[in-house]
Write a protein that holds these residues in place. Structure first.
Motif, short mmCIF file in Angstrom:
data_model
loop_
_atom_site.label_atom_id
_atom_site.label_comp_id
_atom_site.label_asym_id
_atom_site.label_seq_id
_atom_site.Cartn_x
_atom_site.Cartn_y
_atom_site.Cartn_z
N ASN A 92 -1.81 -3.65 -4.80
CA ASN A 92 -2.41 -3.31 -3.50
C ASN A 92 -3.94 -3.26 -3.54
OD1 ASN A 92 0.17 -2.92 -2.22
ND2 ASN A 92 0.32 -0.96 -3.30
N ALA A 93 -4.54 -3.71 -4.63
CA ALA A 93 -6.00 -3.71 -4.73
C ALA A 93 -6.59 -4.87 -3.96
CB ALA A 93 -6.42 -3.78 -6.19
N LYS A 94 -7.80 -4.70 -3.48
CA LYS A 94 -8.49 -5.79 -2.78
C LYS A 94 -8.80 -6.90 -3.78
CE LYS A 94 -10.73 -2.98 0.80
NZ LYS A 94 -12.03 -2.57 1.38
N PRO A 95 -8.60 -8.14 -3.39
CA PRO A 95 -8.87 -9.26 -4.31
C PRO A 95 -10.34 -9.65 -4.31
CG PRO A 95 -7.97 -10.12 -2.27
CD PRO A 95 -7.97 -8.61 -2.13
N PHE A 118 5.57 -5.70 -9.01
CA PHE A 118 4.76 -6.91 -8.96
C PHE A 118 5.52 -8.09 -9.55
CE2 PHE A 118 4.11 -5.03 -13.11
CZ PHE A 118 4.15 -6.12 -13.97
N ASP A 119 5.08 -9.28 -9.17
CA ASP A 119 5.57 -10.52 -9.75
C ASP A 119 4.39 -11.11 -10.52
OD1 ASP A 119 5.87 -13.45 -9.98
OD2 ASP A 119 7.66 -13.19 -8.74
N ASP A 123 1.69 -12.44 -7.92
CA ASP A 123 0.81 -11.33 -7.54
C ASP A 123 -0.44 -11.19 -8.40
OD1 ASP A 123 2.57 -10.64 -5.51
OD2 ASP A 123 3.72 -9.31 -6.79
N ILE A 124 -0.64 -12.08 -9.36
CA ILE A 124 -1.78 -11.93 -10.28
C ILE A 124 -2.61 -13.21 -10.32
CG2 ILE A 124 -2.44 -11.64 -12.71
CD1 ILE A 124 -0.06 -9.77 -13.02
N SER A 125 -3.92 -13.06 -10.29
CA SER A 125 -4.83 -14.17 -10.52
C SER A 125 -5.21 -14.16 -12.00
CB SER A 125 -6.10 -14.01 -9.66
OG SER A 125 -5.80 -14.09 -8.29
#
Length: 331
Positions: A92-95, A118-119, A123-125
């Motif tokens: 839920n953090a701002k990207p 999370f996935d 969901d992760i960069s």
């Protein structure tokens, strides 16, 4: 007539100037918030307790990257849940690039074992891969075995009585030994800890006899307080050339674990590049290399594209491993 025209011109000039000066106050605030990234401190989550090898390495990366970025990179420890707390915190953090985390191998594995928030692919960069762990099996210096084969013989004679510590259910040190135990035909008693610092306290204090972990055990092996029975990589560790791998000892188990830095999904590619370049540069920092050498961690660099592909591939591989070991979550 000429006077009237002059007056009109001067009034218009004054009004135009006044409007220009007032314009900034009328524009939305975000129009002036487009500062060059980064413009404030960055939080980098280390999903382990303070004091362990992972924490030490992450702090070295943070300090070095901060010098390049021109802002502090602040470590925030979030231990527990097998090293997945960082990824969970980012959902839920701002990207915007101001919240980052270490990406240990467990983030690709645990979602196959239990419900997670999370996935790891969606969901992760993935920003950059930097290094990796060296895993090993160590025991107390007074243990009644001196080799891995002798440990297996002892475990067979005492099924379920030999305890070993690991960094949490589902983490690489845990599953590596479970896979090894299955192939060796032995039953060990796993004891989970929140991180490497806790494991070291337990084994040095004599509360457990064997540990599966990363090279936080190295200085204690060198001092003679612990004995390294085997390493889990595909090749012997250069710091311990006389210690065989598990595979060399007779069991086909190889465990390697690269890790790097990630952020929330949806990050601006330009921000990702700034972060990638800054953290890649840390690998040229003598202090960072000194820290990696201290914990016997190799340089394992992957670009953003390669690291993203690695994450997708590892997520699939871990699913197969978990299913093979019978640890998959119930649907």
């Amino acid at each position: 007539m000429s006077t009237r025209h002059t007056t009109t011109f001067n009034r218009r000039q004054v009004l135009t100037s006044a409007a220009a000066l007032a314009a900034p106050a009328l524009l939305p605030s975000h129009a002036f918030a487009q500062d060059k990234f980064p413009s404030r401190p960055i939080t980098l989550i280390a999903p382990w307790p303070a004091g362990g090898s992972s924490d030490g390495v992450m702090r070295a990366f943070a300090e070095s990257a901060g010098k390049t970025l021109g802002v502090p990179v602040v470590i925030e420890n979030k231990p527990g849940a097998g090293g997945t707390m960082g990824a969970a915190a980012m959902v839920n953090a701002k990207p915007d690039g101001y919240t980052l985390t270490q990406l240990p191998l467990g983030i690709y594995r645990l979602p196959h074992m239990q419900a997670m928030s999370f996935d790891p692919v969606k969901d992760i960069s993935h920003i950059v891969c930097l290094t990796g762990y060296t895993f090993g099996i160590a025991c107390t210096a007074d243990a009644p075995f001196k080799t891995l084969k002798e440990m297996v013989a002892y475990a067979k004679a005492n099924p379920g009585k030999l305890e070993y510590g690991h960094t949490g259910t589902g983490t690489t040190p845990h599953l590596a030994i479970e896979e090894f135990s299955e192939k060796a035909g032995i039953q060990l008693n796993p004891i989970p800890f929140k991180g490497s610092a806790e494991i070291m306290q337990a084994i040095l204090g004599g509360h457990i006899r064997v540990m599966s972990g990363t090279t936080e055990f190295a200085p204690h092996v060198q001092s003679g307080k612990l004995r390294l029975l085997a390493t889990l990589g595909s090749n012997r560790n250069k710091a311990f050339p006389d210690v065989p791998t598990v595979k060399e000892s007779g069991w086909d188990t190889i465990t390697e674990s690269p890790f790097g830095i990630g952020g929330p999904r949806g990050m601006d590619p330009a921000v990702v590049k700034v972060l990638h370049d800054a953290f890649k540069k840390t690998l040229e920092d003598a202090k960072v290399q000194e820290t990696l050498d201290k914990f016997f961690m190799p340089t394992v660099y992957m670009s953003t594209a390669d690291y993203t592909a690695y994450g997708e591939r590892t997520f699939r591989v871990e699913k197969a491993t978990i299913e093979r070991l019978g640890l998959a979550k119930k649907s």
